[in-house]
Structures are given as structure tokens and as C-alpha cells.
Design an enzyme around this catalytic site. Structure first.
Site, short mmCIF file in Angstrom:
data_model
loop_
_atom_site.label_atom_id
_atom_site.label_comp_id
_atom_site.label_asym_id
_atom_site.label_seq_id
_atom_site.Cartn_x
_atom_site.Cartn_y
_atom_site.Cartn_z
N CYS A 64 38.62 42.89 44.61
CA CYS A 64 38.86 43.27 43.24
C CYS A 64 37.36 44.98 42.43
CB CYS A 64 38.29 41.93 42.81
SG CYS A 64 39.50 40.93 42.83
N HIS A 82 43.56 41.17 34.78
CA HIS A 82 43.06 41.71 36.33
C HIS A 82 43.73 42.08 37.26
CE1 HIS A 82 40.07 41.73 39.52
NE2 HIS A 82 40.42 40.48 39.34
#
Length: 372
Positions: free
Chosen positions: A86, A326
Site C-alpha cells: 500500500c 483505497h
């Protein structure tokens, strides 16, 4: 680092499988690259020297190179894809700040992710049921490779973050994102696509009471729900980085840091990364005007804020990933794009901080200040 971010753009963010489902990671990356290149034409009369993109789940090969060629950039332009899960997009920008030199700029950096078109992790797919789960950390007793959702639920419990706080924070994220979109704040940073002109996720009127109706999704007595978690998403974001000697205005990169944490609590990676990055910049949280943390889970963000003695009201004041989504490898670059809008386009202050946690137990943070 003597590097300055002078342009920043992102695509709209879409929930996986919806408006951007037909776009590959390269498609999304190319759209963001083209937009930043257009912005650069008014600033510098030279093509990009290098492309650095973060990506977690893209196809084999060099996604940055494919996206660069697809964007119509000269084939002489180098391109590199990096993976810090991420944190990939934020790490790409950190690397770009280290790559720029008087004879090697601008460097375009960011991230792109298409969860909708991510390839199978093995072939043929196991029982036709979907991709095989891959490990983020070695799996051995005690188990280190905990799924991100369960890890966030356990983190919230460890930190004493109640379900009520999580739902209230998630409702806040949506309300702020809806207000930011309505005010036109996002407009200057967005790269509209034919299938999607704006982020598809933020919801108006999403109160804590409404979110309280959702049940836990990762363990029977847990507090993490679909309502206080971010969605899996598609999107891309890119910034342009130049040496400070260019004299161009923007965001000077003051410091960056990555740090590891217990792999069973990866969401806490923000905490040590922020401390190290601020220390390298010679600053404290009191010196920071705009703070963007990736909101993977409300309980995770609140746990990190508590550990840093940071008022959560200072974080993501125009909405965050709980509302926007996200897109894994792009999310760190989305944070920097949000900083650019608030600090440069809107003049909300001088110093900005972006931070994100990553699977496997890592965190990355970037500190910037307005220059010019």
C-alpha cells in the site's frame, strides 16, 4: 533532498468492479501521466527524464513502462515499477526525489492500481474460485501473515478504539469528502475519464447511527465493519518532481522515512514512519499544517492517532480513503496529490505530512513544505 513537487493529478477513484472496471493499471497510470505532462508544458520545456510508479497487483512486466508508452511519452524515457504494497505510490515519490538532478528531470512518480483487472496469482485458478491468497510475511507460528481486515480489528482492540469512535470517524470522512467535492476542491486535481468524472464512493447523509447497523465482518465480536473500512478500489495518481535549483514553486520534499512494525499489526506502520520522518525534518506534529493519513480502516487510523497523541480532527480534513477508496499502489500518491491541492492550490498552510501503512508490517511517511 533538494527536490520539489510542482504538479499533481489523480484519476477519480472507483470501487472495484464498477465504473473503471475495464481500465487496466497501465490505462489508469497513462491517464494520470498525460495530465501531469500537460501541466508541465506550462512550467518546463522538456520531456520527463524518468517515470517511477508504484503498483501492488498489476500484470507481469513493468507497469510504469507500459503506462509511459501508452501515455505517448518518448521511448527514451526510463520507467521503473516498485512495490511496497500500500505504500508503493508514496515510496515512488520518495525515490523520485532522490533521482532528480540538474541534468535528470523532471521525474514523474506516483502509483496506479486496477483491482478490477488484477491478474490471477497462479494459473489455472484454484477450483475456479479466484486468485490464490499470497503471503505478505512468512507464515509460521505464531502466524505473522494475518489478513489486513483481521489485523485492523485486532489493532483497534489493542488500542482500545471503540466501535462508536470508528463509525463516527467513518461518517466524518464521508461528510468531509462530500463537502469537498461540492465546493470544487477536488476539481483541480482530478483527471476526468469518460466513464467517471468524479469519485464514486462518498455518500451524503451517512450518519454514525446508520453505520452502526452493519455487523462485524472479520470476527464475530469484532468492531471493524464494511461501513468503517475502505473499499477495494481502482485509481491512479502522479506528481512531477524537479530539482530545487529549477526555481519552480511547489512542495519541497523535506524528509521521508519507512519503518517496520509487527507484521500482525501492519496498520501501526504509520506511527514509527511519522516519527522518523518528522525527526529527519527537524519538526514535530505541532509544526504540520495539513496531515493526510491513508484511512484503510477507521480503527487503524484512530489507533495511530492515539499512539502519536494526535487529534484525529487534524487528519484528512477533506475526507480520506474511507470515503474515496483505497487503490492500493496508488493511495500514497493520492495523499501527496491531496497535500498539493490543500497547500499549493488553496494555500492552507506551509508544512504537510503524508503517511500510509503497508501489508507485511511497514509504514512510509513524507514531509513537505511550500516553496516559491
Amino acid at each position: 533532498m533538494s527536490a520539489v513537487i510542482v504538479a499533481a493529478r489523480r484519476t477519480p477513484i472507483a470501487t472495484a468492479g464498477r465504473a473503471l472496471a475495464a481500465y487496466s493499471a497501465a490505462d489508469l497510470g497513462a491517464a494520470a501521466l498525460q495530465a501531469v505532462c500537460r501541466d508541465l508544458t506550462a512550467l518546463v520545456p522538456r520531456p520527463p527524464a524518468e517515470i517511477v510508479l508504484g503498483n501492488c497487483m498489476g500484470p507481469g512486466g513493468n507497469v510504469a513502462r507500459v503506462a509511459a508508452l501508452q501515455a505517448g511519452l518518448p521511448w527514451e524515457t526510463g520507467a521503473l515499477t516498485i512495490d511496497r504494497q500500500c505504500a508503493s505510490g508514496l515510496s515512488a515519490i520518495e525515490l523520485a526525489a532522490r533521482l532528480v538532478a540538474d541534468d535528470h528531470w523532471p521525474v514523474l512518480a506516483g502509483g496506479t492500481e486496477s483491482a478490477s483487472t488484477a491478474p490471477w496469482r497462479c494459473w489455472p485458478p484454484a477450483d475456479g474460485a479466484g486468485p490464490v491468497r499470497y503471503e505478505r510475511a512468512p507464515f509460521a507460528p505464531p502466524p505473522l501473515d494475518v489478513d489486513m481486515g483481521l489485523a485492523a480489528d485486532l489493532l483497534a482492540e489493542d488500542a482500545g478504539v471503540s466501535r462508536e469512535r470508528q463509525d463516527a470517524y467513518a461518517a466524518r470522512s464521508h461528510a468531509l469528502a462530500v463537502a469537498a467535492a461540492a465546493s470544487g476542491e477536488y476539481a483541480a486535481e482530478l483527471v476526468p475519464l469518460p466513464e467517471l468524472l468524479a469519485d464514486d464512493r462518498p455518500r451524503a447523509g451517512l450518519s454514525p447511527d446508520k453505520l452502526g447497523r452493519f455487523g462485524p465482518i472479520f470476527r464475530p465480536n469484532g468492531t471493524v465493519t464494511v461501513g468503517n473500512s475502505c473499499p477495494i478500489s481502482d485509481g491512479a495518481a502522479v506528481v512531477a518532481v524537479v530539482p530545487e535549483t529549477s526555481g519552480l514553486p511547489g512542495l519541497r520534499v523535506l524528509a521521508a522515512a519507512s519503518a517496520g512494525v509487527d507484521p500482525t499489526r501492519p496498520g501501526l506502520g504509520i506511527v514509527p514512519a511519522v516519527r522518523v520522518a518528522l525527526g529527519r525534518a527537524g519538526l514535530t506534529l505541532d509544526d504540520v499544517d495539513v496531515i493526510e493519513f491513508n484511512e484503510a480502516f477507521a480503527g487503524q487510523v484512530l489507533g495511530c492517532c492515539d499512539a502519536l497523541a494526535l487529534d484525529p480532527e487534524r487528519v484528512c480534513r477533506s475526507g480520506g480513503a474511507l470515503a474515496l477508496g483505497h487503490p492500493w499502489g496508488a493511495s500514497g500518491a493520492v495523499l501527496v496529490t491531496r497535500l498539493f491541492t490543500q497547500l499549493v492550490r488553496q494555500g492552507r498552510g506551509r508544512v504537510g505530512l503524508a503517511a500510509i501503512a503497508a501489508g507485511g508490517g511497514q509504514g512510509t511517511a513524507l514531509v513537505v513544505e511550500v516553496v516559491g
